[in-house]
Design a protein around this motif. Sequence first.
Motif, mmCIF file in Angstrom:
data_model
loop_
_atom_site.group_PDB
_atom_site.id
_atom_site.type_symbol
_atom_site.label_atom_id
_atom_site.label_comp_id
_atom_site.label_asym_id
_atom_site.label_seq_id
_atom_site.Cartn_x
_atom_site.Cartn_y
_atom_site.Cartn_z
ATOM 1 N N MET A 1 177.554 42.543 39.144
ATOM 2 C CA MET A 1 178.387 43.253 40.110
ATOM 3 C C MET A 1 177.542 44.340 40.780
ATOM 4 N N PRO A 2 177.590 44.482 42.110
ATOM 5 C CA PRO A 2 176.804 45.502 42.797
ATOM 6 C C PRO A 2 177.118 46.895 42.259
ATOM 7 N N GLY A 3 176.071 47.704 42.153
ATOM 8 C CA GLY A 3 176.242 49.082 41.719
ATOM 9 C C GLY A 3 176.205 49.258 40.220
ATOM 10 N N GLN A 4 176.297 48.168 39.448
ATOM 11 C CA GLN A 4 176.247 48.266 38.002
ATOM 12 C C GLN A 4 174.786 48.240 37.574
ATOM 13 N N GLU A 5 174.364 49.194 36.764
ATOM 14 C CA GLU A 5 172.991 49.234 36.298
ATOM 15 C C GLU A 5 172.819 48.233 35.158
ATOM 16 N N SER A 6 171.731 47.535 35.170
ATOM 17 C CA SER A 6 171.466 46.510 34.173
ATOM 18 C C SER A 6 171.322 47.114 32.791
ATOM 19 N N TRP A 7 171.911 46.482 31.789
ATOM 20 C CA TRP A 7 171.779 46.978 30.421
ATOM 21 C C TRP A 7 170.373 46.739 29.901
ATOM 22 N N ARG A 8 169.653 45.764 30.472
ATOM 23 C CA ARG A 8 168.291 45.482 30.027
ATOM 24 C C ARG A 8 167.279 46.459 30.614
ATOM 25 N N VAL A 46 172.993 49.376 46.554
ATOM 26 C CA VAL A 46 171.889 50.286 46.860
ATOM 27 C C VAL A 46 172.476 51.583 47.405
ATOM 28 N N THR A 47 171.883 52.703 47.011
ATOM 29 C CA THR A 47 172.284 54.005 47.545
ATOM 30 C C THR A 47 171.057 54.655 48.180
ATOM 31 N N GLY A 48 171.290 55.671 48.993
ATOM 32 C CA GLY A 48 170.161 56.332 49.613
ATOM 33 C C GLY A 48 170.570 57.391 50.605
ATOM 34 N N MET A 58 162.870 59.804 57.496
ATOM 35 C CA MET A 58 162.437 59.984 56.118
ATOM 36 C C MET A 58 163.606 59.483 55.277
ATOM 37 N N GLN A 59 163.349 58.510 54.413
ATOM 38 C CA GLN A 59 164.464 57.872 53.731
ATOM 39 C C GLN A 59 164.171 57.599 52.262
ATOM 40 N N PHE A 60 165.205 57.813 51.431
ATOM 41 C CA PHE A 60 165.210 57.414 50.026
ATOM 42 C C PHE A 60 166.110 56.202 49.890
ATOM 43 N N LEU A 61 165.675 55.217 49.120
ATOM 44 C CA LEU A 61 166.492 54.065 48.747
ATOM 45 C C LEU A 61 166.409 53.929 47.236
ATOM 46 N N GLU A 62 167.529 53.593 46.600
ATOM 47 C CA GLU A 62 167.511 53.453 45.142
ATOM 48 C C GLU A 62 168.514 52.393 44.702
ATOM 49 N N GLY A 63 168.165 51.712 43.639
ATOM 50 C CA GLY A 63 169.008 50.658 43.092
ATOM 51 C C GLY A 63 168.170 49.704 42.282
ATOM 52 N N HIS A 64 168.656 48.487 42.105
ATOM 53 C CA HIS A 64 167.866 47.467 41.428
ATOM 54 C C HIS A 64 166.685 47.101 42.314
ATOM 55 N N GLU A 65 165.532 46.952 41.716
ATOM 56 C CA GLU A 65 164.332 46.634 42.490
ATOM 57 C C GLU A 65 164.520 45.375 43.336
ATOM 58 N N ALA A 66 165.191 44.373 42.779
ATOM 59 C CA ALA A 66 165.417 43.120 43.501
ATOM 60 C C ALA A 66 166.297 43.311 44.735
ATOM 61 N N ASP A 67 167.073 44.387 44.776
ATOM 62 C CA ASP A 67 167.907 44.688 45.945
ATOM 63 C C ASP A 67 167.192 45.612 46.930
ATOM 64 N N GLY A 99 176.981 57.568 45.199
ATOM 65 C CA GLY A 99 178.124 57.781 46.076
ATOM 66 C C GLY A 99 177.781 57.707 47.557
ATOM 67 N N TRP A 100 176.510 57.544 47.887
ATOM 68 C CA TRP A 100 176.095 57.457 49.281
ATOM 69 C C TRP A 100 175.577 56.053 49.556
ATOM 70 N N ASP A 101 176.377 55.201 50.211
ATOM 71 C CA ASP A 101 175.835 53.915 50.649
ATOM 72 C C ASP A 101 174.613 54.188 51.521
ATOM 73 N N MET A 102 174.740 55.184 52.388
ATOM 74 C CA MET A 102 173.614 55.693 53.150
ATOM 75 C C MET A 102 174.021 57.037 53.727
ATOM 76 N N GLY A 103 173.603 58.102 53.045
ATOM 77 C CA GLY A 103 173.830 59.438 53.577
ATOM 78 C C GLY A 103 172.940 59.645 54.795
ATOM 79 N N TYR A 104 173.290 60.636 55.607
ATOM 80 C CA TYR A 104 172.549 60.832 56.852
ATOM 81 C C TYR A 104 172.533 62.298 57.232
ATOM 82 N N ALA A 105 171.351 62.803 57.522
ATOM 83 C CA ALA A 105 171.197 64.161 58.040
ATOM 84 C C ALA A 105 170.350 64.074 59.298
#
Length: 139
Positions: A1-8, A46-48, A58-67, A99-105
Amino acid sequence: MPGQESWRNPMIYQVFYTSRSLFGSGNATDHEILSVARARNAATGVTGYLFRTNMAFMQFLEGHEADVRPILRSILDDPRHDQIDIWPAMRIRERQFAGWDMGYANGLADENLAHVARQRLDGVTVDHVRRYLTGLRAA
């Protein structure tokens, strides 16, 4: 499920990049970028955060590497970006932009990008850059 961190692999993949924009801030392309990013990120978990100066991103992206990796590839292939500088990816324990699908400033000064670029040359960590940029957002 998207947004769920892998237990592994509880570590989250985070990447930061800077790029020159081929269009000034406020161009219709900004809206396009945000619309696509928010929809895609919501679907993949993915959040960022995207920080915008007049002529740079200038952008941060975070989530599963495969995403995150395909998103970064699409940015590298996007003709609206030039002079892309990707900092070394990090593994972090918790999301910095949860909580930010994509925050923006918008409205940061181009000097802020120059400051970040100097910090990279000085070996400053991405975490320090994140604190610097989020501090600007709050100001």
